[in-house]
Enzyme design. Sequence first.
Site, mmCIF file in Angstrom:
data_model
loop_
_atom_site.group_PDB
_atom_site.id
_atom_site.type_symbol
_atom_site.label_atom_id
_atom_site.label_comp_id
_atom_site.label_asym_id
_atom_site.label_seq_id
_atom_site.Cartn_x
_atom_site.Cartn_y
_atom_site.Cartn_z
ATOM 1 C CB CYS A 201 -0.894 -0.006 1.234
ATOM 2 S SG CYS A 201 -1.850 1.510 1.439
ATOM 3 C CB CYS A 217 -4.567 -1.041 1.977
ATOM 4 S SG CYS A 217 -3.532 -1.282 3.442
ATOM 5 C CG ASP A 338 20.238 -1.665 -12.894
ATOM 6 O OD1 ASP A 338 20.191 -2.816 -13.374
ATOM 7 O OD2 ASP A 338 20.071 -1.423 -11.691
#
Length: 412
Positions: A201, A217, A338
């Site tokens: 959440c 949530c 990356d």
Amino acid sequence: MAGNSDPLTPRAKIAVTAGKAVAAASRAAGRGSGSVIGGRVALKLDPDLLARLAQHLDVTLVSATNGKTTTTRLIAEALRAAGPVVSNALGANMPAGITSALAGGSDARFGVIEVDEKYLAGVARDTDPKCIALLNLSRDQLDRAAETRMLAENWREGLAGSKAVIVANADDPLVVWAASSSPNVIWVAAGQMWKDDAWSCPSCGGVMQRPGDDWFCGECGFRRPTPSWALSGDHVLDPHGSAWPIHLQLPGRANKANAASSAAVAAVFGVPPQVALERMYQVQAVAGRYDVVQFQGRDLRLLLAKNPAGWLETFSLIDQPPAPVILSVNARGADGTDTSWLWDVDYTRLSGHPIFVLGDRKLDLAVRLEVANQQFQVCDTVDQAVQLCPPGRIEVIANYTAFQDLRRRVGN
């Protein structure tokens, strides 16, 4: 705002003229469109130029990890039904590129502007937008982009109390949390195929429950808002419950979702869904994406995918095996250096397709495909890959700079 045609100050006019001259020189030298360097020069001469250029426009900002450029094009086409539009259609989406684009639209009524996620709050301050479209947030450019929740927090704080109408994707918890600080939000059920950045959440850190298409949530009660617009199959449902058919030349579910959000934005400016969606049909390709080009006697479809969410959506566009697939990955500055994100992509979806691997980081991709038990060949050039491809239209998927390299080579 629209109708207010305040002339630019003398300083602003000098800045615009200088920026255009530098951009023209850059183009003449073969260094691209020149929009970024031109915008940088103009902003140096007049730091308030972006705000001045936007003051006579009804501005819409579009931000997301995936789909910004396409959605910006779709909204721009829809709003042309109501008046002239200026837009940064080529995707230069930081302040310099945006300034450059607006400097070329002195007779426009609407500004439709794609904004890099990290710059959204600042550009919103400068341009006083009437509408802001927030589509999705997911991991991207891992070496330099903030973690997704930090980006969402940046949006939430930057847009708090904004006078703009926020058109936001109800299916992305990060977007909902970011948009919830604004008093005027139109929720669109645009869907979310990639869920791996939204299991905790954003409000309290609790574990997100995701039954079906819903989410909430269990700890703090943060939950999916009720949408007033929705993508439903091949239709957009408007707030009155009417279903409008989506006719696009662009492929895939993600572009239907982009069209649903675009129709909701167009309605903010009084353009009805039917008119907006009909106009979106004009868009065939966006800065080369989705183009089918002929190269060495073969048809190649060019698909851009920059991060795990984008690759997942793009795989869903590819026909059943045995269509050959060329994958190209670079890791230059504009891509993010990356490549660990390659491990987040489910390459088993390509099972049965002959796969050919290119790009600066082809060996990183080869290792990933090996682990996924895929059959592939590593190639040095697109020419070599095309010669090795079995018959059929070739699907080419590449990340940002790899896509630009391919476009240059195949003449698109």
